[in-house]
Design an enzyme around this catalytic site. Sequence first.
Site, PDB file in Angstrom:
ATOM      1  N   ASP A  79       0.844  -1.201   0.000  1.00  0.00           N
ATOM      2  CA  ASP A  79       0.000   0.000   0.000  1.00  0.00           C
ATOM      3  C   ASP A  79       0.874   1.244   0.000  1.00  0.00           C
ATOM      4  O   ASP A  79       2.008   1.241   0.483  1.00  0.00           O
ATOM      5  CB  ASP A  79      -0.974   0.017   1.174  1.00  0.00           C
ATOM      6  N   GLU A 142      -0.051  -0.763   5.923  1.00  0.00           N
ATOM      7  CA  GLU A 142       1.023  -0.135   6.697  1.00  0.00           C
ATOM      8  C   GLU A 142       0.882   1.373   6.728  1.00  0.00           C
ATOM      9  O   GLU A 142       1.145   2.006   7.748  1.00  0.00           O
ATOM     10  CB  GLU A 142       2.384  -0.528   6.116  1.00  0.00           C
TER      11      GLU A 142
END
Length: 391
Positions: A79, A142
């Site tokens: 991500d 994250e």
Amino acid sequence: MTKPAAPYDPVEIAAELIRCPSVTPEDKGALGVLERYLAPLGFSCERMPFSETGTPDVDNLYARLGSDGPNFCFAGHTDVVPVGEASAWSVDPFAAEIKAGRLFGRGTADMKGAIACFIAAVSRLSPEDIKGSVSLLITGDEEGPSVNGTVKMLKALDARGETLSHCVVGEPTCVKALGDMIKIGRRGSINGWLTVRGVQGHVAYPHLADNPVPRLLEMLRRLDARVLDEGNDHFQPSNLEITSVDVGNPTTNLIPGSARAQINIRFNDEHTGASLDEWMRGVFDAVTAETGGTYEFETKISGEAFLTEPGDFSSLVADAVAKATGETPELSTSGGTSDARFIRAYAPVVEFGLPNATMHKADENALVDDISRLADVYEAILRGYFAVQPD
């Protein structure tokens, strides 16, 4: 393990990942790209989706090559943060364009480039090189709340008896040049939200009101006046920052009924989140005992401070870095938090990746040469690890 006809190109893998606009919590095909490269090498790929009320659903990937120990793990995230103002970019943020020897795109440095480099490094090994297992722990959460990603994957693996022996996290750790810094720990982080209650009233009749603002200011003054510590051999000093003070009063003749502040403390291993929470509440109790009124205080500990003591594992990584880059890396605990804060409870962990100068910025990029050399570093780490497994 199936050795490909030719080792994978880390730049090619990184470009494919960048072209997946996987802004947290969206995957947009990024995990599928990894599976497509890992499966032919013999990795068993397992999707690990998690959800929780009030947070976005997140898909994650655990891939493992081999079943014996030790299990060397690479952890990372696919991500990325949003691109921000598109007009600030000189290129399409998700086109993975190469200009002047640099690969541009959101996530290049943080940290799709590092994931690509590790997969390319594994592709260079033969089955006899791996005396144990290699795994990848890849999350899509994250850059977001970090609730449905690494922390839940680790718990699920632990519940079924699967262990990690050592771990490298591919966060962008280098400052001026590839190889100049390895992270062997991180400071902890605690956020606090303070609301001080008073009694609303007219400014001309203060005896009929109770202004919470002076009380709030005194609380903050006492917090800010304390030197938390002087740092130590491995950590810089802890620091408290007042990040917001807000009354929300649009008028000039109204004493507000409440006042609020936000606080963040980045702390080293001389403190815990709980001890700092207790200290702050003690300050607030003392002020209210002296001046009256009430307060409410909520805290959230993003992560505790941790340190992987310098030793065989950090030396192995440092030697591999020096061999591939010519740099002598500093062993550091500087910077913010990462998912290493979760992993450290399960295995010794260090962080090493690309230079971090452009992460989260417009025109995020990395030198193509650095991407190639980072794959060399990871290859050297793997070869060294399975030749002599560190404590």
